[in-house]
Design a protein around this motif. Structure first.
Motif, PDB file in Angstrom:
ATOM      1  N   ASN A 180       0.802  -1.229   0.000  1.00  0.00           N
ATOM      2  CA  ASN A 180       0.000   0.000   0.000  1.00  0.00           C
ATOM      3  C   ASN A 180       0.833   1.276   0.000  1.00  0.00           C
ATOM      4  OD1 ASN A 180      -1.797  -2.109   1.916  1.00  0.00           O
ATOM      5  ND2 ASN A 180      -2.892  -1.137   0.225  1.00  0.00           N
ATOM      6  N   VAL A 181       2.115   1.189  -0.400  1.00  0.00           N
ATOM      7  CA  VAL A 181       2.958   2.374  -0.578  1.00  0.00           C
ATOM      8  C   VAL A 181       3.675   2.262  -1.922  1.00  0.00           C
ATOM      9  CG1 VAL A 181       3.309   2.720   1.899  1.00  0.00           C
ATOM     10  CG2 VAL A 181       4.957   1.361   0.606  1.00  0.00           C
ATOM     11  N   PRO A 182       3.981   3.388  -2.581  1.00  0.00           N
ATOM     12  CA  PRO A 182       4.707   3.337  -3.855  1.00  0.00           C
ATOM     13  C   PRO A 182       6.155   2.917  -3.634  1.00  0.00           C
ATOM     14  CG  PRO A 182       4.348   5.611  -3.168  1.00  0.00           C
ATOM     15  CD  PRO A 182       3.593   4.763  -2.211  1.00  0.00           C
ATOM     16  N   VAL A 183       6.604   1.884  -4.349  1.00  0.00           N
ATOM     17  CA  VAL A 183       7.953   1.355  -4.129  1.00  0.00           C
ATOM     18  C   VAL A 183       8.829   1.406  -5.381  1.00  0.00           C
ATOM     19  CG1 VAL A 183       7.149  -0.185  -2.294  1.00  0.00           C
ATOM     20  CG2 VAL A 183       7.249  -1.031  -4.649  1.00  0.00           C
ATOM     21  N   LYS A 184       8.220   1.595  -6.560  1.00  0.00           N
ATOM     22  CA  LYS A 184       9.007   1.556  -7.794  1.00  0.00           C
ATOM     23  C   LYS A 184       8.416   2.520  -8.807  1.00  0.00           C
ATOM     24  CE  LYS A 184      10.395  -1.659 -11.510  1.00  0.00           C
ATOM     25  NZ  LYS A 184      10.251  -3.041 -12.029  1.00  0.00           N
ATOM     26  N   MET A 185       9.293   3.158  -9.611  1.00  0.00           N
ATOM     27  CA  MET A 185       8.835   4.081 -10.651  1.00  0.00           C
ATOM     28  C   MET A 185       9.649   3.888 -11.920  1.00  0.00           C
ATOM     29  SD  MET A 185       8.086   7.606  -8.559  1.00  0.00           S
ATOM     30  CE  MET A 185       7.088   7.575  -7.053  1.00  0.00           C
ATOM     31  N   VAL A 186       8.961   3.954 -13.065  1.00  0.00           N
ATOM     32  CA  VAL A 186       9.608   3.867 -14.373  1.00  0.00           C
ATOM     33  C   VAL A 186       9.145   5.065 -15.195  1.00  0.00           C
ATOM     34  CG1 VAL A 186       9.925   2.506 -16.471  1.00  0.00           C
ATOM     35  CG2 VAL A 186       9.643   1.350 -14.264  1.00  0.00           C
ATOM     36  N   VAL A 187      10.097   5.755 -15.837  1.00  0.00           N
ATOM     37  CA  VAL A 187       9.803   6.970 -16.594  1.00  0.00           C
ATOM     38  C   VAL A 187       9.793   6.670 -18.089  1.00  0.00           C
ATOM     39  CG1 VAL A 187      10.551   9.322 -17.116  1.00  0.00           C
ATOM     40  CG2 VAL A 187      10.857   8.395 -14.806  1.00  0.00           C
ATOM     41  N   TYR A 188       8.761   7.182 -18.771  1.00  0.00           N
ATOM     42  CA  TYR A 188       8.656   7.073 -20.232  1.00  0.00           C
ATOM     43  C   TYR A 188       8.485   8.483 -20.800  1.00  0.00           C
ATOM     44  CZ  TYR A 188       7.483   2.182 -19.200  1.00  0.00           C
ATOM     45  OH  TYR A 188       7.496   0.889 -18.735  1.00  0.00           O
ATOM     46  N   TYR A 189       9.089   8.724 -21.952  1.00  0.00           N
ATOM     47  CA  TYR A 189       8.890   9.989 -22.656  1.00  0.00           C
ATOM     48  C   TYR A 189       8.040   9.715 -23.893  1.00  0.00           C
ATOM     49  CZ  TYR A 189      12.544  11.641 -19.554  1.00  0.00           C
ATOM     50  OH  TYR A 189      13.270  11.970 -18.431  1.00  0.00           O
ATOM     51  N   LEU A 190       7.056  10.575 -24.127  1.00  0.00           N
ATOM     52  CA  LEU A 190       6.085  10.347 -25.189  1.00  0.00           C
ATOM     53  C   LEU A 190       6.240  11.357 -26.318  1.00  0.00           C
ATOM     54  CD1 LEU A 190       2.912   9.835 -22.942  1.00  0.00           C
ATOM     55  CD2 LEU A 190       4.628   8.132 -23.613  1.00  0.00           C
ATOM     56  N   ASP A 191       5.943  10.899 -27.543  1.00  0.00           N
ATOM     57  CA  ASP A 191       5.939  11.833 -28.666  1.00  0.00           C
ATOM     58  C   ASP A 191       4.555  12.467 -28.783  1.00  0.00           C
ATOM     59  OD1 ASP A 191       4.249   9.996 -29.912  1.00  0.00           O
ATOM     60  OD2 ASP A 191       5.857   9.089 -31.101  1.00  0.00           O
ATOM     61  N   GLU A 192       4.357  13.279 -29.826  1.00  0.00           N
ATOM     62  CA  GLU A 192       3.095  14.010 -29.960  1.00  0.00           C
ATOM     63  C   GLU A 192       1.901  13.095 -30.204  1.00  0.00           C
ATOM     64  OE1 GLU A 192       5.178  13.662 -33.873  1.00  0.00           O
ATOM     65  OE2 GLU A 192       5.726  14.338 -31.849  1.00  0.00           O
TER      66      GLU A 192
END
Length: 759
Positions: free
Chosen positions: A682-694
């Protein structure tokens, strides 16, 4: 934590088969009931790129079944009026398909992983006014608060039975003294709710005092323990002699949210008062931020309250300020009193006004110390769905002034006079709202009023909007039923526009409902409409019930688990715990509905799942719906989204925590950055970043700039299965302007993802 500087004056100085699952007996039986303070920590320093987090121990998961409330079986009122039998022409209209009966789904407990408790030094035991045995307590529900401070306070809604804690809901309030969502509190408290609840359940007063605090939430843990201790004292059948108040600092807020008053008491008398105005969002204004007018008002009000309490007389020109501050002082005094005599149980309640064919009013309220402290008013259409801004213009305009009038009164308006109390241009809705609030108050009574149902006219609609019933109830008996049919356009068909066959059908439905209630035999060839009519009757009786349901009515949005192509969303509208409207979506990584551009199997599955979820009608029933072949993942994700929507609608959370476990995505405002957040324990433990095009597609790694890669690397640095470093109060970072701008967008996406995950 910044300390509030206040003006304190010492007392020494100045003084369903198909969509309709019905399990109810016929109407010829007597009816039964239908069923913050912040744990402050210093502001987090701005993280630097490439920081290596210190490993932390992984919490030990403990499976815990998730309780699912079940509605009570309800016997229906005895019919006292029956229309005169008339010749019935043969009905030739047939439904396109006959409903197929499905057995009611059994609730499945959902295992919830919890971190192992961390034991801290045992806090000092709360003072006990007397040593008592179990049989000296009055069984009941008690809502009590701990000592107050500027961000609010801890509280507990404690059910005491046979001298022990039979049930408990732990509260952590806003400065307006209203319980708030767990995620809006300090992160150390997020996992503390259930750990402390587990430790306190079944304990006596003495046993509760010995419970260990949760590491990282010591202050809140001790605040909850103090609240429990006070609940037991308030439950004493014979109160301790000479003890009038719980010694300590208690806060109160007026119903309009203008002032907060902090009153300090010893066991017998008031010893100090502090007064603070509140801003428009309900936060306390510190003394250093007072305007000259606020400073003058506080300087006049404070000594008057200390000297005279609720009998304080207003200074000229400050009548409104004095009224609000006196109401806040009264609220604080009620929280401090050992012998609080309110006849209501504090909490959330909802009810309806008198129904008409064009719709009905509803009010959702919060009661504290017998006073109305929050209210939301709704105008529903003939399908019993909220019309919002599409209601009549005058009704929309009347909502805010009627809300203000009710809050200023601190309750419903007794002896309501339409000419005096109604809002011009919306007098009918004004009366309906006031009546809704009055009925909600009756639901909150500690000693229930006689009868299972309110007298009056109540509407009911099946969850596919085929039939509207207006049901007259008097002394727990159905005395009349008016049946209306919806057309294919979901609008009511006027009585004079019905075909002869439809008129005959309406007559048969009316007769059957009055004679046999939900047990009347289906009309041959009209099984679907027969089932719809019975479901509408059950809905009307639930709307008339004096018993508060388990779920809030309204629309709740939730998500299934995301992956690197997007996520699934469910907009679920509930009434009396049943799904009455539903929209399912497949979203891309930019959180935009993909519509026909989604995978063809998913496009095909969504209307089928929508129909089957509506037919199932309940939280448990939806989980029994089979996945659609070729779209299994999306089917399961949408089922999870519906379950989470129900979780958001719980009046008392079955498992109180900040976030649902799962995987969620969020995007920046310009939809250029997506962050996927994994929630565990019930807590945030992991994050992944994505970059998006238009177009909303994910950019390949070799297309990223060095600054984009640096931000991505910083956020994705492992947190070792504990609270992620950007999981609480995330802030932008970077060694140059480009990184700061990119990280600011990433933070927007993180916050959006956490909002999607929020309970």
């Amino acid at each position: 934590m910044k300390k509030l500087i206040s003006l304190t004056v010492s007392a020494m100085m100045l003084l369903s088969p198909f969509a309709f699952a019905i399990n109810a007996p016929a109407l010829n039986l007597k009816v039964d009931a239908v069923s913050a303070a912040s744990e402050e920590q210093p502001a987090a320093a701005t993280p630097k790129p490439a920081a290596t987090p210190k490993p932390t121990a992984k919490p030990k998961a403990t499976a815990k079944p998730k309780a699912t409330a079940k509605p009570k079986a309800t016997a229906k009122p005895k019919a006292t009026a029956k229309p005169k039998a008339t010749a019935k022409p043969k009905v030739t209209v047939k439904p396109s398909a006959k409903p197929v009966a499905k057995p009611a789904a059994a609730a499945k407990p959902a295992a919830t992983a919890k971190p192992a408790p961390k034991v801290t030094a045992k806090p000092k035991e709360s003072a006990k006014p007397a040593t008592v045995s179990a049989n000296v307590y009055q069984d009941g529900v008690y809502v009590v608060y701990g000592n107050a401070y500027s961000k609010g306070t801890e509280g507990a809604k404690v059910t005491i039975k046979n001298g022990k804690i039979a049930d408990i809901e732990l509260l952590r309030t806003s400065p307006k003294l209203i319980d708030r969502d767990a995620r809006n509190n300090y992160s150390g408290v997020w996992v503390a709710y259930e750990l402390m609840k587990e430790r306190l359940l079944g304990k006596t007063k003495e046993g509760a005092a010995k419970v260990d605090a949760v590491s990282g939430a010591t202050r809140s843990s001790n605040g909850w323990k103090l609240s429990v201790d006070r609940a037991f004292v308030r439950a004493l059948q014979v109160k301790p002699k000479g003890v009038v108040y719980f010694a300590g600092e208690h806060m109160g807020v007026d119903p309009e949210g203008k002032y907060a008053v902090f009153s300090t008491y010893d066991s017998a008398k008031l010893t100090g008062v502090k007064v603070y105005p509140l801003n428009s969002v309900g936060d306390i204004i510190e003394e250093k931020a007072f305007t000259p007018e606020q400073a003058a008002a506080v300087a006049a009000i404070t000594p008057a309250l200390l000297a005279k309490g609720t009998a304080a007389q207003p200074a000229a020109g400050l009548e409104a300020d004095f009224k609000a501050a006196v109401n806040a002082f009264w609220d604080a005094e009620q929280n401090a009193l050992i012998n609080n005599t309110s006849k209501y149980i504090d909490g959330f309640y909802s009810s309806y006004g008198t129904a008409r064919s064009v719709g009905v009013e509803r009010a959702d309220i919060i009661i504290r110390n017998g006073k109305l402290v929050d209210v939301k008013l709704y105008r529903l259409g003939s399908n019993l769905l909220d019309r919002g801004k599409t209601a009549y213009a005058k009704v929309v305009e009347a909502n805010a002034p009627m809300t203000a009038k009710l809050l200023a009164n601190g309750s419903y308006i007794a002896n309501y006079d339409e000419k005096v109390d109604g809002i011009s241009g919306a007098t009918e809705s004004s009366h309906g709202w006031n009546q809704s609030v009055e009925r909600a108050f009756e639901k909150a009574l500690k000693v229930p009023a006689k009868g299972q149902y309110f007298d009056g006219k109540f509407a009911g609609v099946d969850n596919q909007s085929k039939v509207l019933l207006l049901v007259d109830i008097a002394s727990d008996k159905v005395t009349g039923v008016t049946v209306s049919l919806f057309g294919a356009d979901k609008k009511l068909i006027a009585a004079d526009k019905l075909a002869d066959e439809q008129k005959a059908l309406v007559a048969q439905l009316t007769s059957g409902l009055l004679d046999k209630g939900v047990q009347f035999a289906d009309i041959a060839g009209q099984e679907a409409l027969s089932a719809a009519a019975k479901a509408a009757l059950a809905d009307a009786l639930a709307n008339a019930s004096k018993t508060q349901g388990v779920y809030k009515d309204g629309t709740f949005i939730a998500y299934g688990d995301a992956y690197d192509k997007g996520t699934n969303q469910a907009k679920v509208t509930l009434r009396n715990g049943k799904i009455v409207d539903l929209a399912l979506y497949r979203l891309g990584m930019n959180m935009v509905d993909r519509g026909e551009a989604a995978y063809k199997e998913v496009v095909k599955a969504i209307p089928q799942l929508t129909s089957e979820f509506l037919a199932a009608g309940t939280r448990e029933g939806v989980q029994e719906v089979d996945a659609v072949s070729g779209a299994t993942s999306s089917s399961n994700a949408l089922k999870a989204a519906v379950d989470r929507a129900y979780g958001k609608a719980e009046i008392t959370e079955a498992y109180k925590a900040a976030y649902f476990n799962g995987i969620y995505i969020g995007v920046s405002a310009d939809k250029s950055v997506n962050v996927m957040v994994t929630v565990k324990y019930n807590v945030p433990v992991k994050m992944v970043v994505y970059y998006l095009d238009e177009k909303g597609s994910v950019k390949a790694n070799d297309k990223l700039t060095n600054d984009e890669k640096a931000v991505k690397s910083e956020i994705e640095t492992p947190s070792y299965d504990s609270l992620h470093k950007y999981g609480y109060r995330a802030a932008a970072f970077g060694v140059n302007d480009a990184q700061k701008a990119i990280s600011a967008k990433a933070v927007e996406a993180i916050k959006a993802a956490l909002e999607s995950a929020g309970k």
